[in-house]
Enzyme design. Structure first.
Site, PDB file in Angstrom:
ATOM      1  N   SER A 249      56.378  30.304  69.400  1.00  0.00           N
ATOM      2  CA  SER A 249      56.459  29.487  70.607  1.00  0.00           C
ATOM      3  C   SER A 249      56.997  30.343  71.752  1.00  0.00           C
ATOM      4  O   SER A 249      57.318  31.512  71.563  1.00  0.00           O
ATOM      5  CB  SER A 249      57.385  28.294  70.378  1.00  0.00           C
ATOM      6  OG  SER A 249      58.729  28.754  70.347  1.00  0.00           O
ATOM      7  N   LYS A 250      57.099  29.704  72.908  1.00  0.00           N
ATOM      8  CA  LYS A 250      57.569  30.404  74.112  1.00  0.00           C
ATOM      9  C   LYS A 250      58.907  31.096  73.883  1.00  0.00           C
ATOM     10  O   LYS A 250      59.210  32.110  74.499  1.00  0.00           O
ATOM     11  CB  LYS A 250      57.722  29.410  75.251  1.00  0.00           C
ATOM     12  CG  LYS A 250      56.443  29.194  76.003  1.00  0.00           C
ATOM     13  CD  LYS A 250      56.734  28.719  77.423  1.00  0.00           C
ATOM     14  CE  LYS A 250      55.438  28.491  78.169  1.00  0.00           C
ATOM     15  NZ  LYS A 250      55.252  27.130  78.595  1.00  0.00           N
ATOM     16  N   ARG A 251      59.686  30.500  73.018  1.00  0.00           N
ATOM     17  CA  ARG A 251      60.986  31.055  72.670  1.00  0.00           C
ATOM     18  C   ARG A 251      60.865  32.537  72.251  1.00  0.00           C
ATOM     19  O   ARG A 251      61.775  33.327  72.413  1.00  0.00           O
ATOM     20  CB  ARG A 251      61.524  30.248  71.492  1.00  0.00           C
ATOM     21  CG  ARG A 251      62.961  30.093  71.347  1.00  0.00           C
ATOM     22  CD  ARG A 251      63.289  28.803  70.555  1.00  0.00           C
ATOM     23  NE  ARG A 251      62.275  28.412  69.584  1.00  0.00           N
ATOM     24  CZ  ARG A 251      62.188  28.919  68.352  1.00  0.00           C
ATOM     25  NH1 ARG A 251      63.032  29.829  67.956  1.00  0.00           N
ATOM     26  NH2 ARG A 251      61.238  28.497  67.526  1.00  0.00           N
ATOM     27  N   HIS A 252      59.728  32.882  71.670  1.00  0.00           N
ATOM     28  CA  HIS A 252      59.553  34.249  71.167  1.00  0.00           C
ATOM     29  C   HIS A 252      58.992  35.189  72.221  1.00  0.00           C
ATOM     30  O   HIS A 252      58.633  36.321  71.912  1.00  0.00           O
ATOM     31  CB  HIS A 252      58.619  34.236  69.957  1.00  0.00           C
ATOM     32  CG  HIS A 252      59.143  33.429  68.812  1.00  0.00           C
ATOM     33  ND1 HIS A 252      58.618  32.207  68.467  1.00  0.00           N
ATOM     34  CD2 HIS A 252      60.163  33.658  67.961  1.00  0.00           C
ATOM     35  CE1 HIS A 252      59.293  31.720  67.429  1.00  0.00           C
ATOM     36  NE2 HIS A 252      60.226  32.579  67.113  1.00  0.00           N
ATOM     37  N   GLY A 253      58.890  34.732  73.453  1.00  0.00           N
ATOM     38  CA  GLY A 253      58.334  35.580  74.504  1.00  0.00           C
ATOM     39  C   GLY A 253      56.995  35.029  74.921  1.00  0.00           C
ATOM     40  O   GLY A 253      56.774  33.826  74.870  1.00  0.00           O
TER      41      GLY A 253
END
Ligand code: GLU
Length: 471
Positions: A249-253
């Site tokens: 997800s966005k959390r990972h970049g």
């Protein structure tokens, strides 16, 4: 794997335009594309835009841009589901006429009550078949105040099974499958139904998609059979996990493909990297698009989830950078230099690329590095000057300046000889001269090889900046 001899290979990518083209979608597209290319078939692009609340023209464009950037060209399409509404209605009417679908007048509240009842006795929540026609059964009188939905008359006994190209044999008990709503009260078709009609009309032979669709597959197979169509072969690829093992997800970049373009990754590298994310060919890690297509075999799609590894992507990208000619790199990097306020025309960019590419992982690294030669020059600040330019350093710089002015040419080799001869006469090691030179002519302590940098900066700039430093 056999690419069913009975029908031509036709695959499709069918994104819902509710956001950018994300990495998982791009990988699904890539596998479907490679499948078609490998077997000499066709690749169809279909935009599943029936969710009016969530679909946007911007998202359609973002998907098209992503596909274009990755160079995953479709042989047909894009088809848009919203443009096929009359066809879906036609098929629904046909199914109603044939009795493979029926009107259901149960209200949402009634259906909810049926589900509640089933739950209460520990059964799977489902529609109870009130309006399902059966031989000899009398249906309730049609209420005229209610707009009916249309339900698929799903088989109630036996199993629906398929040999998944990725996961192997999968089967569902038909008892578990509800009589699916295929048209809403206003007549609009539902998601699974549109997919079925499209796969049928577009003669799709192989569906490769995310395994979040596994539960839809038995429903789609049953509707296809009711239509007298041969279901395609299905392959469900596991999702991509982040480096921490959680859903990517966005959390990972970055999760949008085009974001990787912005960050300076090459489409060639993305293809290579995404391909390896859930597919393998022996121990091969680095390959071209052409090799991927020729090696592609769905039997080598992995059953387990792939894990995103940013370091590996960088490594693949660095390799891909080195496969490009310095000319090609210069062309790709020039606009990035401009965006950073540099003037790519002010340097021999091809030579700069040659110098920098061994130490760069992305086009952005190259653009950043190239600013040394074609960006605005910022002299070293006082702190750096005080730190590096002591009396000894200034003495060495003075010598270099004088002798450099007398150099007949301005080449890397000539400058290298000059530096070495000064080091020799003065009995000092390379950093004693190289670091002050870097600070004086680039304003920075760390640069690539000093003679290469001096040569690329050119005689005028180097001599001028030295003179300014020594003044
Ligand atoms: N539109 C679906 C999605 O974006 C894909 C449907 C399919 O591949 O069958 O998840």
């Amino acid at each position: 794997m056999t690419a069913t001899a009975s029908r031509p290979v036709r695959t499709r990518f069918a994104p819902s335009p509710t956001g950018y083209l994300h990495l998982g979608g791009a990988r699904t597209a890539l596998f479907s594309w490679a499948f078609a290319r490998h077997y000499g078939g066709s690749f169809v692009l279909r935009i599943e835009d029936t969710d009016l609340e969530r679909s946007t023209p911007e998202a359609v464009q973002a998907i098209l841009d992503g596909m274009q950037w990755l160079d995953l060209s479709a042989d047909e399409g894009p088809y848009y589901q919203m443009q096929r509404m009359s066809r879906y209605r036609e098929v629904i009417a046909d199914m109603l006429a044939k009795g493979t679908a029926y009107y259901c007048y149960s209200t949402p509240a009634e259906v909810e009550a049926m589900r509640e009842k089933a739950r209460a006795i520990g059964a799977k929540p489902r529609y109870d078949g009130t309006w399902r026609p059966e031989p000899g059964k009398t249906l309730p009188p049609v209420p005229d105040s209610i707009q009916p939905v249309v339900r698929f008359r799903s088989p109630q006994i036996g199993v629906t099974a398929w040999d998944d190209l990725v996961k192997g044999p999968i089967s569902f008990d038909n008892q578990e499958l509800d009589d699916l709503v295929i048209a809403r009260p206003d007549g609009t078709p539902t998601y699974n139904f549109c997919v079925v009609v499209d796969d049928w009309d577009m003669q799709i032979s192989h569906v490769i998609r995310g395994d979040d669709h596994v539960n839809n597959t038995p429903r789609q197979i049953n509707i296809l059979r009711a239509l007298g169509a041969e279901p395609p072969c299905y392959g469900h690829v596991p999702m991509i996990l982040g480096p921490d093992g959680e859903k990517l997800s966005k959390r990972h970049g970055a999760v949008s493909v085009m974001e990787y373009d912005r960050l300076g990754y090459l489409p060639e590298a993305m293809i290579n990297y995404l391909a390896r994310l859930g597919w393998s060919h022996g121990n091969d890690e680095l390959f071209t698009r052409e090799q991927f297509v020729s090696w592609f075999d769905p039997a080598h799609l992995s059953r387990s989830a792939a894990q995103w590894d940013p370091k590996k992507l960088n490594w693949v990208n660095a390799h891909a950078l080195r496969q490009l000619s310095p000319q090609d790199l210069a062309e790709r990097v020039a606009p990035r230099i401009q965006r950073r306020g540099g003037s790519p025309g002010n340097a021999d960019l091809v030579a700069v690329m040659e110098l920098l590419r061994e130490r760069s992982e992305t086009l952005e690294d190259l653009a950043e590095g190239a600013l040394l030669f074609c960006g605005p020059y910022t002299p070293a600040d006082t702190a750096l000057r005080t730190e590096v330019l002591d009396e000894t350093a200034l003495g060495l710089l003075r010598q270099f300046h004088t002798q450099a002015q007398a150099l007949p040419g301005w080449t890397e080799a000539g400058l290298d000889n000059l530096i070495k001869s000064i080091l020799k006469t003065e009995g000092v090691k390379m950093p004693k001269l190289a670091i002050p030179l870097r600070v004086a002519v680039t304003g920075q302590k760390h640069t690539p090889s000093i003679s290469a940098v001096l040569s690329l900066l050119g005689r005028n700039a180097v001599l001028q900046r030295l003179a300014d430093t020594l003044a």
